[in-house]
Design a protein around this motif. Structure first.
Motif, PDB file in Angstrom:
ATOM      1  N   LEU A  85      48.638  15.299  52.902  1.00 28.68           N
ATOM      2  CA  LEU A  85      48.377  13.934  53.684  1.00 28.68           C
ATOM      3  C   LEU A  85      47.220  13.544  53.898  1.00 28.68           C
ATOM      4  O   LEU A  85      46.668  12.966  54.833  1.00 28.68           O
ATOM      5  CB  LEU A  85      49.193  14.222  55.339  1.00 28.68           C
ATOM      6  N   GLY A  86      46.023  14.141  53.128  1.00 25.23           N
ATOM      7  CA  GLY A  86      44.583  13.354  52.906  1.00 25.23           C
ATOM      8  C   GLY A  86      43.690  14.014  53.728  1.00 25.23           C
ATOM      9  O   GLY A  86      43.961  15.160  54.471  1.00 25.23           O
ATOM     10  N   ASP A  87      42.510  13.406  53.785  1.00 26.65           N
ATOM     11  CA  ASP A  87      41.164  13.805  54.344  1.00 26.65           C
ATOM     12  C   ASP A  87      41.710  14.208  55.811  1.00 26.65           C
ATOM     13  O   ASP A  87      42.090  13.424  56.644  1.00 26.65           O
ATOM     14  CB  ASP A  87      40.236  12.948  54.121  1.00 26.65           C
ATOM     15  N   ALA A  88      41.052  15.374  56.634  1.00 26.85           N
ATOM     16  CA  ALA A  88      41.422  15.708  57.805  1.00 26.85           C
ATOM     17  C   ALA A  88      40.254  15.123  58.413  1.00 26.85           C
ATOM     18  O   ALA A  88      40.112  15.058  59.725  1.00 26.85           O
ATOM     19  CB  ALA A  88      41.562  17.211  58.151  1.00 26.85           C
ATOM     20  N   LYS A  89      38.990  14.822  58.027  1.00 26.21           N
ATOM     21  CA  LYS A  89      37.805  14.269  58.661  1.00 26.21           C
ATOM     22  C   LYS A  89      37.889  12.968  59.332  1.00 26.21           C
ATOM     23  O   LYS A  89      37.285  12.525  60.180  1.00 26.21           O
ATOM     24  CB  LYS A  89      36.656  14.435  57.816  1.00 26.21           C
ATOM     25  N   SER A  90      38.827  11.990  58.246  1.00 20.38           N
ATOM     26  CA  SER A  90      38.885  10.488  58.966  1.00 20.38           C
ATOM     27  C   SER A  90      39.518  10.708  60.324  1.00 20.38           C
ATOM     28  O   SER A  90      40.360  11.228  60.381  1.00 20.38           O
ATOM     29  CB  SER A  90      39.831  10.045  57.933  1.00 20.38           C
ATOM     30  N   VAL A  91      38.958   9.814  61.148  1.00 16.10           N
ATOM     31  CA  VAL A  91      39.467   9.474  62.344  1.00 16.10           C
ATOM     32  C   VAL A  91      39.996   8.199  62.633  1.00 16.10           C
ATOM     33  O   VAL A  91      39.100   7.326  62.310  1.00 16.10           O
ATOM     34  CB  VAL A  91      38.253   9.823  63.573  1.00 16.10           C
ATOM     35  N   ARG A  92      41.019   7.996  63.017  1.00 18.19           N
ATOM     36  CA  ARG A  92      41.776   6.670  63.243  1.00 18.19           C
ATOM     37  C   ARG A  92      40.902   6.193  64.089  1.00 18.19           C
ATOM     38  O   ARG A  92      40.853   6.267  65.404  1.00 18.19           O
ATOM     39  CB  ARG A  92      43.299   6.971  63.888  1.00 18.19           C
ATOM     40  N   PRO A  93      40.456   4.693  63.768  1.00 16.92           N
ATOM     41  CA  PRO A  93      39.915   3.809  64.890  1.00 16.92           C
ATOM     42  C   PRO A  93      40.611   3.473  65.998  1.00 16.92           C
ATOM     43  O   PRO A  93      41.755   3.586  66.200  1.00 16.92           O
ATOM     44  CB  PRO A  93      39.328   2.815  63.997  1.00 16.92           C
ATOM     45  N   VAL A  94      39.923   3.307  67.214  1.00 19.33           N
ATOM     46  CA  VAL A  94      40.388   3.117  68.350  1.00 19.33           C
ATOM     47  C   VAL A  94      40.710   1.638  68.483  1.00 19.33           C
ATOM     48  O   VAL A  94      40.265   1.116  67.609  1.00 19.33           O
ATOM     49  CB  VAL A  94      39.750   3.455  69.533  1.00 19.33           C
ATOM     50  N   ALA A  95      41.735   1.249  69.356  1.00 16.49           N
ATOM     51  CA  ALA A  95      42.148  -0.179  69.392  1.00 16.49           C
ATOM     52  C   ALA A  95      40.876  -0.936  69.730  1.00 16.49           C
ATOM     53  O   ALA A  95      40.026  -0.371  70.497  1.00 16.49           O
ATOM     54  CB  ALA A  95      42.933  -0.257  70.671  1.00 16.49           C
ATOM     55  N   GLY A  96      40.790  -2.035  69.273  1.00 21.84           N
ATOM     56  CA  GLY A  96      39.607  -2.866  69.293  1.00 21.84           C
ATOM     57  C   GLY A  96      38.410  -2.480  68.391  1.00 21.84           C
ATOM     58  O   GLY A  96      37.310  -3.124  68.501  1.00 21.84           O
ATOM     59  N   ALA A  97      38.758  -1.825  67.313  1.00 23.05           N
ATOM     60  CA  ALA A  97      37.498  -1.523  66.126  1.00 23.05           C
ATOM     61  C   ALA A  97      37.537  -2.730  65.516  1.00 23.05           C
ATOM     62  O   ALA A  97      38.293  -3.291  65.218  1.00 23.05           O
ATOM     63  CB  ALA A  97      38.190  -0.044  65.420  1.00 23.05           C
ATOM     64  N   SER A  98      36.250  -2.520  64.929  1.00 26.31           N
ATOM     65  CA  SER A  98      35.924  -3.782  64.140  1.00 26.31           C
ATOM     66  C   SER A  98      36.625  -3.599  62.791  1.00 26.31           C
ATOM     67  O   SER A  98      37.252  -2.639  62.485  1.00 26.31           O
ATOM     68  CB  SER A  98      34.434  -3.918  63.778  1.00 26.31           C
TER      69      SER A  98
ATOM     70  N   TYR B 123      38.406   3.131  57.397  1.00 25.67           N
ATOM     71  CA  TYR B 123      39.327   4.513  57.557  1.00 25.67           C
ATOM     72  C   TYR B 123      40.542   4.168  56.596  1.00 25.67           C
ATOM     73  O   TYR B 123      40.954   5.311  56.106  1.00 25.67           O
ATOM     74  CB  TYR B 123      39.738   4.304  59.094  1.00 25.67           C
ATOM     75  N   VAL B 124      41.025   3.203  56.271  1.00 28.59           N
ATOM     76  CA  VAL B 124      42.039   2.964  55.486  1.00 28.59           C
ATOM     77  C   VAL B 124      41.685   3.078  53.953  1.00 28.59           C
ATOM     78  O   VAL B 124      42.578   3.774  53.414  1.00 28.59           O
ATOM     79  CB  VAL B 124      42.821   1.658  55.663  1.00 28.59           C
ATOM     80  N   TYR B 125      40.748   2.507  53.584  1.00 29.45           N
ATOM     81  CA  TYR B 125      40.461   2.452  52.265  1.00 29.45           C
ATOM     82  C   TYR B 125      39.384   3.350  51.549  1.00 29.45           C
ATOM     83  O   TYR B 125      39.611   3.697  50.454  1.00 29.45           O
ATOM     84  CB  TYR B 125      40.324   0.931  51.704  1.00 29.45           C
ATOM     85  N   LEU B 126      38.217   3.569  52.285  1.00 34.03           N
ATOM     86  CA  LEU B 126      37.093   4.144  51.875  1.00 34.03           C
ATOM     87  C   LEU B 126      37.337   5.684  51.758  1.00 34.03           C
ATOM     88  O   LEU B 126      37.852   6.222  52.890  1.00 34.03           O
ATOM     89  CB  LEU B 126      35.870   3.849  52.340  1.00 34.03           C
ATOM     90  N   ARG B 127      36.798   6.493  50.891  1.00 31.85           N
ATOM     91  CA  ARG B 127      37.048   7.847  50.658  1.00 31.85           C
ATOM     92  C   ARG B 127      35.685   8.697  50.478  1.00 31.85           C
ATOM     93  O   ARG B 127      35.396   8.189  49.533  1.00 31.85           O
ATOM     94  CB  ARG B 127      37.939   8.368  49.683  1.00 31.85           C
ATOM     95  N   ASP B 128      35.474   9.857  50.882  1.00 31.67           N
ATOM     96  CA  ASP B 128      34.262  10.547  50.414  1.00 31.67           C
ATOM     97  C   ASP B 128      34.549  11.310  49.267  1.00 31.67           C
ATOM     98  O   ASP B 128      33.652  11.218  48.413  1.00 31.67           O
ATOM     99  CB  ASP B 128      34.003  11.861  51.408  1.00 31.67           C
TER     100      ASP B 128
ATOM    101  N   VAL C  78      34.144  21.701  48.601  1.00 26.09           N
ATOM    102  CA  VAL C  78      35.115  22.025  49.768  1.00 26.09           C
ATOM    103  C   VAL C  78      35.176  21.115  50.720  1.00 26.09           C
ATOM    104  O   VAL C  78      34.488  20.452  51.253  1.00 26.09           O
ATOM    105  CB  VAL C  78      34.261  23.216  50.774  1.00 26.09           C
ATOM    106  N   THR C  79      36.586  20.745  50.976  1.00 29.60           N
ATOM    107  CA  THR C  79      36.861  19.674  51.853  1.00 29.60           C
ATOM    108  C   THR C  79      37.875  20.275  52.985  1.00 29.60           C
ATOM    109  O   THR C  79      38.645  21.290  52.868  1.00 29.60           O
ATOM    110  CB  THR C  79      37.914  18.663  51.223  1.00 29.60           C
ATOM    111  N   SER C  80      38.085  19.306  53.896  1.00 30.24           N
ATOM    112  CA  SER C  80      39.096  19.672  55.061  1.00 30.24           C
ATOM    113  C   SER C  80      39.976  18.583  54.886  1.00 30.24           C
ATOM    114  O   SER C  80      39.987  17.665  55.020  1.00 30.24           O
ATOM    115  CB  SER C  80      38.131  19.668  56.325  1.00 30.24           C
ATOM    116  N   GLU C  81      41.299  19.075  54.753  1.00 22.64           N
ATOM    117  CA  GLU C  81      42.566  18.497  54.601  1.00 22.64           C
ATOM    118  C   GLU C  81      43.718  18.555  55.368  1.00 22.64           C
ATOM    119  O   GLU C  81      44.000  19.660  55.787  1.00 22.64           O
ATOM    120  CB  GLU C  81      42.972  18.102  53.119  1.00 22.64           C
TER     121      GLU C  81
END
Lengths: 91, 417
Positions: free
Chosen positions: A19-32, A39-44, A49-52
């Motif tokens: 289910l993907g990268d564990a480091k991405s944090v879902r933006p809060v309501a009102g995020a730009s 968050y949705v499209y860009l990836r490191d 070693v990655t956290s997933e």
């Protein structure tokens, strides 16, 4: 590749879903718009070693946080994703 | 050298001892007008089109290993243009037309074989979807035929027509689709590009970019020293994120491994390319007799050029569901290549936010069929600084604009495309 589930023990890869990268944090309501795009499209997309997030759908159905080397498939740690409460259950 | 019936006869009569090198193994110069990173099919095709179509001959192709040692040298060789969405339809047909004249253009036998591609359907809904796709293709001047069950049985009598769960009902056929010899495509572009003055530099790994005070890319640092460049184009397949990272860019791409398989050689049995619509399995037979087949990607980020067992099992199950006759054929070899899985399953060909750096990436696991088209439109972008008309929709900012080209309708889920 085999994964040692903290609840079920060592299981074959086919029981798990990625289910993907564990480091991405879902933006809060009102995020730009840029934050949401990030968050949705860009990836490191790290080579190393990655956290997933993985889901043990073929077993205990727990969410797991796994550290894995994308160059070698070597897994260095598997933890319940839900944090302290889940860790207690694991013991 | 130019190949002809006389050059072949001369080489044959002298015991095959006097073949010339087909391309020059160049040493790097200090500066080029254009440096292409990546000596795969796309990189070499780009260099050839730059030289032949746009008159830019002071070009270098830098390859970390040897040319064609990555995905170009290991793929399932299928060419087709059966796409349904605006952006893809025109682009892949452009590529298909270039395949059809490639051997004449390059003076090289790339073994393009238009043996036909059949996508099987197994339900009424899938038939309707394929009919729609076929109609879209025909509206755009691309050949497509919807086959019923009787036509499929006549063409491929060896399929399992009594599969109760996934009965074959028919298929969508593109007769002009087929296969090409992947290594020959690489060698052919190298041969033709080198003849026009392009330097092909092997064992030359790019380790960084040199930039001027304004941030414009002025060249690359490599394992063979610094090489200056007016423009730098990236065509590095599964390594796009890693190379872009050297220029401080994050891309809408994840790297995943795709496995493919070849069986031992058997007598000619499969006349075309077949895809199993109920699962994900596709197969053709090489001219040497091996069955060449594949299926899904492994589905998690990977830079390891090897796969894992569950997908191997899934692919073989797909093959058995379709053609039980191959059950006793032995698997000869298997490999895993690294793919740029983009966020909508379609490629990205565009300038980057870094001045002087151009991107050709995100081919997911369909890059081979795109090779000539990709080379032409990327060369156009590098030469003219504006997108080719068949690549206008492959922009990098389409995710921000909400203008995705999501052929499978999976959303921003790279492991599902």
């Amino acid at each position: 590749m085999r994964i040692v589930c903290p609840f079920c023990g060592e299981r074959e890869l086919g029981e798990f879903s990625y289910l993907g990268d564990a480091k991405s944090v879902r933006p809060v309501a009102g995020a730009s718009q840029d934050e949401v795009y990030d968050y949705v499209y860009l990836r490191d997309n790290i080579a190393g070693v990655t956290s997933e997030n993985w889901y043990h759908g073929g077993g205990c159905r727990a969410w797991l946080k796994i550290s894995r080397n994308t160059l070698t498939h070597e897994i260095s740690s598997v933890e319940p994703a839900a944090g302290a409460g889940a860790k207690q259950v694991a013991k | 050298m130019k190949y002809s019936i006389f050059s072949l006869a001369r080489a044959a009569l002298s015991g095959h001892k006097n073949w010339q090198r087909t391309w020059r193994d160049a040493t790097p110069k200090d500066h080029y007008d254009v440096v292409i990173i990546g000596g795969g099919g796309h990189g070499l095709a780009t260099a050839w089109f730059l030289a032949s179509e746009y008159g830019i001959r002071n070009v270098a192709v830098l390859e970390k290993g040897w040319i064609g040692s990555g995905n170009a040298g290991r793929n399932t060789t299928i060419i087709r243009s059966n796409y349904g969405l605006p952006g893809n339809t025109g682009f892949y047909e452009l590529s298909m037309k270039l395949w059809e004249r490639m051997e004449q253009d390059l003076n090289y036998n790339t073994m393009v074989s238009q043996r036909g591609v059949v996508n099987l359907y197994h339900s009424d809904a899938q038939r309707d979807a394929y009919a729609r796709r076929g109609n879209t293709m025909r509206i755009n001047g691309i050949d497509a035929e919807l086959l019923d069950l009787a036509a499929v049985k006549k063409m491929m009598p060896f399929l399992n027509f009594s599969n109760a769960r996934f009965p074959v009902q028919g298929g969508l056929l593109q007769r002009r689709g087929g296969t090409a010899r992947h290594d020959a495509v690489v060698w052919g572009y190298a041969h033709a590009a080198s003849a026009l003055g392009v330097d092909i530099i092997q064992n030359c790994e790019v380790t960084g970019f040199t930039r001027d005070a304004n941030g414009k890319v002025t060249g690359v640092e490599t394992s063979r020293g610094r090489i200056g460049a007016g423009k730098v184009g990236m065509a590095v397949a599964g390594s796009s994120s890693r190379v872009a990272d050297m220029a401080g860019l994050r891309l809408p791409i994840e790297s995943h491994v795709l496995q493919a398989f070849v069986s031992e050689a058997i007598k000619p049995v499969i006349p075309n390319v077949i895809t199993f619509g109920a699962g994900h399995f596709y197969v053709s037979q090489s001219d040497k007799g091996g069955l060449v087949f594949g299926g899904d990607i492994d589905g998690y980020n990977s830079y390891a050029q090897r796969g894992n067992m569950p997908v191997m099992e899934d692919v073989c199950e797909g093959g058995m569901a379709l053609m039980p006759m191959i059950g006793r054929v032995r698997l000869l070899r298997q490999w895993g290549g690294i793919m740029d899985m983009s966020m909508d399953g379609s490629p990205i060909i565009d300038k980057t936010p870094v001045d002087g750096l151009y991107l050709n990436a995100g081919w997911c696991y369909g890059g081979f069929k795109a090779t000539p088209g990709s080379g032409l439109v990327f060369a156009h972008l590098l030469a003219r600084d504006e997108p080719h008309k068949e690549a206008e929709k492959f922009r990098l900012d389409r995710f921000q604009r909400g203008a995705m080209i999501d052929e499978k309708g999976q959303g921003a889920q790279p492991n599902l495309h």
